[in-house]
Design a protein around this motif. Structure first.
Motif, short mmCIF file in Angstrom:
data_model
loop_
_atom_site.label_atom_id
_atom_site.label_comp_id
_atom_site.label_asym_id
_atom_site.label_seq_id
_atom_site.Cartn_x
_atom_site.Cartn_y
_atom_site.Cartn_z
N GLU A 112 0.85 -1.20 0.20
CA GLU A 112 0.25 -0.10 -0.05
C GLU A 112 0.88 1.37 0.11
OE1 GLU A 112 -3.50 2.17 2.60
OE2 GLU A 112 -2.81 0.24 2.92
N MET A 113 1.91 1.34 0.87
CA MET A 113 2.83 2.48 0.86
C MET A 113 3.61 2.75 -0.53
SD MET A 113 5.88 3.34 3.45
CE MET A 113 5.02 3.16 4.96
N LEU A 114 3.95 1.39 -1.17
CA LEU A 114 4.66 1.59 -2.31
C LEU A 114 3.93 2.04 -3.21
CD1 LEU A 114 6.65 -1.77 -1.87
CD2 LEU A 114 7.74 0.43 -2.28
N ASP A 115 2.66 1.47 -3.23
CA ASP A 115 1.73 1.87 -4.57
C ASP A 115 1.46 3.67 -4.31
OD1 ASP A 115 1.41 -0.49 -5.23
OD2 ASP A 115 -0.38 -0.91 -4.34
N GLN A 149 15.64 6.02 7.10
CA GLN A 149 15.95 5.30 6.08
C GLN A 149 14.74 4.60 5.60
OE1 GLN A 149 18.41 1.91 7.99
NE2 GLN A 149 20.38 3.17 7.59
N ARG A 150 13.44 5.06 5.77
CA ARG A 150 12.35 4.68 5.15
C ARG A 150 12.15 5.14 3.82
NH1 ARG A 150 9.21 6.50 8.36
NH2 ARG A 150 8.66 4.41 9.73
N GLY A 151 12.87 6.35 3.62
CA GLY A 151 12.85 6.86 2.26
C GLY A 151 14.05 6.09 1.24
N ILE A 152 14.98 5.73 2.05
CA ILE A 152 16.20 4.89 1.07
C ILE A 152 15.58 3.53 0.61
CG2 ILE A 152 18.36 3.99 1.30
CD1 ILE A 152 18.72 6.71 0.55
N HIS A 153 14.84 3.07 1.57
CA HIS A 153 14.65 1.50 1.38
C HIS A 153 13.40 1.66 0.23
CE1 HIS A 153 16.50 -1.20 4.20
NE2 HIS A 153 16.76 -0.06 4.91
N LEU A 154 12.48 2.63 0.28
CA LEU A 154 11.45 2.77 -0.77
C LEU A 154 12.05 3.00 -2.09
CD1 LEU A 154 8.90 5.08 1.15
CD2 LEU A 154 8.66 2.96 0.28
N LEU A 155 13.15 3.65 -2.07
CA LEU A 155 14.01 3.87 -3.46
C LEU A 155 14.54 2.64 -3.77
CD1 LEU A 155 15.34 7.53 -3.05
CD2 LEU A 155 13.43 6.86 -4.42
N ALA A 156 15.11 1.75 -2.74
CA ALA A 156 15.63 0.52 -3.31
C ALA A 156 14.60 -0.44 -3.78
CB ALA A 156 16.29 0.00 -2.17
N GLU A 157 13.34 -0.46 -3.25
CA GLU A 157 12.39 -1.38 -3.65
C GLU A 157 12.03 -1.00 -4.92
OE1 GLU A 157 9.90 -4.58 -3.95
OE2 GLU A 157 11.52 -4.19 -2.51
#
Length: 352
Positions: A112-115, A149-157
């Motif tokens: 949901e967050m990624l979408d 680190q949430r932003g970096i992990h989102l970019l990586a995913e």
């Protein structure tokens, strides 16, 4: 395999004694060079290329879309030819997700967050990409806090999902260490499609890093030993076995008599970092000086005849400061002039 032979062959496979004709040729040969330090990653390609290309030559390859930077393996940023990104992630992406799953759950990252962040960033990215800070602002606008680190992990995913890559270097005064995030669908126009991506990954690793073994490939790729053994089996006939469990390429480049014996390699250079056992190129008593340290850093190194004999820093070299050579330098007589020449080559790279 004798150590002298192993070092000689690794210098050749790494294009350190057999420089490539261009930065993009060097990148294609190496497939992926570790690049969480963007300057070090760009230097890794330049020092493997003949003719001393300057920093701007590497940056032009990013601008053209020939090269991109992405989390290609081990959850670590690498520079990779753009056409190879998709198939490499098809091999390494699942393993990277498994390794990051616990941390991403702790950060509340779910589909949901990624979408939500995908919907927020895709329209702006169509207009020439965005910096990390700009993307984080878009995350906030979608109700997602990028801190911790949430932003970096989102970019990586989003990279592992094939949506994003890092492309053109941001134009700023001095040495820029930031790139614009781009949509893969719009930025990468040619996609490689090997018949067997897992076998291809093993072959390309040996091409750019051999002589090397299964454990080395497993470390470099981030795959399990079981997956790595399968890769070797599927690559049978495409690499040469020179010793028990040691493989070399069938396509070894021609050495250059003009290649220097003493080199200044950047931080996290593939010549050191890519192996499960690094003692062939660095004495055990010197490993701690090179790293990885407690902060995860791996220092820039001085290489003489294939062996690491000291360390240096990018900043000190640009200011004319000397390298820190180990005492004694293993197997070497006075090499101060050669070391100075190697550091001067780096200075010309950043200033040229």
């Amino acid at each position: 395999m004798k150590t002298s032979t192993l070092l000689s062959e690794r210098l050749r496979s790494h294009r350190l004694s057999a420089p490539a004709r261009s930065v993009t040729d060097a990148a294609a040969h190496m497939l992926a060079v570790q690049s969480q330090d963007l300057l070090a990653g760009r230097w890794a390609l330049a020092c493997r290329t003949g003719g001393e290309p300057p920093l701007r030559a590497v940056d032009r390859a990013f601008e053209r879309g020939d090269l991109v930077r992405a989390w290609t393996m081990r959850g670590t940023l690498h520079i990779i030819p753009a056409r190879d990104l998709g198939w490499v992630l098809s091999v390494t992406g699942r393993r990277q997700r498994q390794q990051a799953a616990t941390r991403r759950r702790d950060l509340g990252i779910d589909d949901e967050m990624l979408d939500a962040v995908t919907r927020a960033i895709v329209p702006p990215l169509r207009d020439g990409g965005a910096t990390r800070a700009e993307l984080f602002d878009l995350f906030r606008g979608a109700g997602v806090d990028p801190t911790g680190q949430r932003g970096i992990h989102l970019l990586a995913e989003l990279t592992l999902r094939g949506l994003l890559c890092q492309g053109p270097v941001v134009a700023r005064p001095g040495i820029t260490r930031e790139q614009r995030f781009m949509l893969v669908a719009e930025h990468i126009h040619e996609h490689g499609s090997p018949d067997d991506p897992l076998a291809e990954l093993f072959v390309r690793f040996i091409d750019g890093h051999g002589p090397a073994g299964i454990e080395d490939f497993a470390w470099w790729s981030g795959l399990t030993l079981g997956q790595s053994r399968e890769a070797r089996e599927r690559a049978a006939g495409r690499v040469s076995v020179v010793d028990d469990g040691v493989f070399v390429s069938l396509r070894r480049p021609r050495r250059s008599a003009a290649a220097p014996d003493v080199l200044a390699l950047g931080a996290f250079d593939e010549y050191y970092i890519s192996y499960a056992d690094r003692t062939a190129v660095c004495r055990p008593e010197d490993l701690a000086a090179v790293g990885p340290g407690k902060n995860g850093m791996v220092r820039a190194t001085v290489l003489a005849h294939g062996r690491i004999v000291g360390c240096w820093t990018h900043a000190s070299a640009s200011h004319g400061s000397p390298a820190e050579l180990f005492d004694p330098v293993p197997g070497e007589g006075p090499i101060d002039d050669a070391v100075d020449a190697a550091l001067a080559r780096f200075t010309r790279f950043v200033e040229g």
